[in-house]
Enzyme design. Sequence first.
Site, PDB file in Angstrom:
ATOM      1  N   CYS A 244       0.802  -1.227   0.000  1.00 12.37           N
ATOM      2  CA  CYS A 244       0.000   0.000   0.000  1.00 12.37           C
ATOM      3  C   CYS A 244       0.832   1.273   0.000  1.00 12.37           C
ATOM      4  O   CYS A 244       0.532   2.214  -0.737  1.00 12.37           O
ATOM      5  CB  CYS A 244      -0.985  -0.007   1.170  1.00 12.37           C
ATOM      6  SG  CYS A 244      -0.230   0.010   2.817  1.00 12.37           S
TER       7      CYS A 244
ATOM      8  N   HIS B 156      -2.846   1.198   6.781  1.00 12.99           N
ATOM      9  CA  HIS B 156      -3.076   1.315   5.338  1.00 12.99           C
ATOM     10  C   HIS B 156      -2.707   2.737   4.921  1.00 12.99           C
ATOM     11  O   HIS B 156      -2.879   3.678   5.694  1.00 12.99           O
ATOM     12  CB  HIS B 156      -4.533   1.008   4.990  1.00 12.99           C
ATOM     13  CG  HIS B 156      -4.809   1.011   3.515  1.00 12.99           C
ATOM     14  ND1 HIS B 156      -4.019   0.330   2.609  1.00 12.99           N
ATOM     15  CD2 HIS B 156      -5.782   1.619   2.774  1.00 12.99           C
ATOM     16  CE1 HIS B 156      -4.495   0.509   1.394  1.00 12.99           C
ATOM     17  NE2 HIS B 156      -5.554   1.296   1.462  1.00 12.99           N
TER      18      HIS B 156
ATOM     19  N   ASP C 289      -7.274   5.818  -3.882  1.00 11.32           N
ATOM     20  CA  ASP C 289      -6.541   4.657  -3.351  1.00 11.32           C
ATOM     21  C   ASP C 289      -6.140   3.738  -4.508  1.00 11.32           C
ATOM     22  O   ASP C 289      -6.996   3.169  -5.179  1.00 11.32           O
ATOM     23  CB  ASP C 289      -7.433   3.893  -2.358  1.00 11.32           C
ATOM     24  CG  ASP C 289      -6.644   2.892  -1.526  1.00 11.32           C
ATOM     25  OD1 ASP C 289      -5.492   2.566  -1.916  1.00 11.32           O
ATOM     26  OD2 ASP C 289      -7.161   2.432  -0.504  1.00 11.32           O
TER      27      ASP C 289
END
Length: 266
Positions: free
Chosen positions: A177, A235, A258
């Site tokens: 991530c 995250h 994202d």
Amino acid sequence: FTITSPANAVIGRYNLTLHVTSGNKIFSRFLGQFVLLFNPWCPGDDVYMANEDERQEYVLNENGIIFVGNAKYIEARGWYYGQFQNQLLNICLTMLDLSLYYRQDAAIDVSRRGDPKYMGRVISSMINGNDNDNGVLMGKWQGSFNSHENPSRWDGSVAILQKWRQDNYKPVQYGQCWVFAGVMCTALRCLGIPTRLVSNFNSAHDVDRNLSIDKYYDSSGKSLNISKDSTWDYHVWNESWFIRPDLGTSYNGWQVLDATPQEQSR
């Protein structure tokens, strides 16, 4: 002559040609090529950011810190965005032309490149290669990394994007991530969209969209592996600054994007 582009003009490469008509004769001369980007200094641009300190930080700064780890041990990891380094702009513009959006309908795709909402969608799709679109990074969270780069060893976006280009736009292995977010920040800042990273600890991952993390137990208290919901240690994602004429002024400002590949969104 002074030539001024509209504030909502399509970004990308332009050819500039001079045509002179005299009587029945037409003289034409190619003057050169230029690249048009989003402009956070222009009040009419959807990405306009009024504060100069914020423009310096979220557009021009090539270095940053990404927070990773867990809630009890937060680690600050340095990251080099390098959005102004050699060939990075060409790589980011090529990224747009490799996207599924462009391949499905090039004319419509190019016509929408003045819209930062649309560009956020395209870039977030292209940062990961999990949907067979020649994306920049392949994600991997389990198993061995021996044959390729361990995600924890990356410390910047430039090497990743250059390797992607050198390997003929095959996804670089591997990312997680914070790597996806770091590379996406580079691409968006390179195109002129103010962008930052956000880290969230004890990060809820709700896969069935009921806004809760569900756990199931039988009558004896034994855990049942029914739910696919989870809570990650952390995250990392991005936020980009632009207005939302489609939603109203109360939604102007930082917008969540994202690039980490999860389940497909609607």
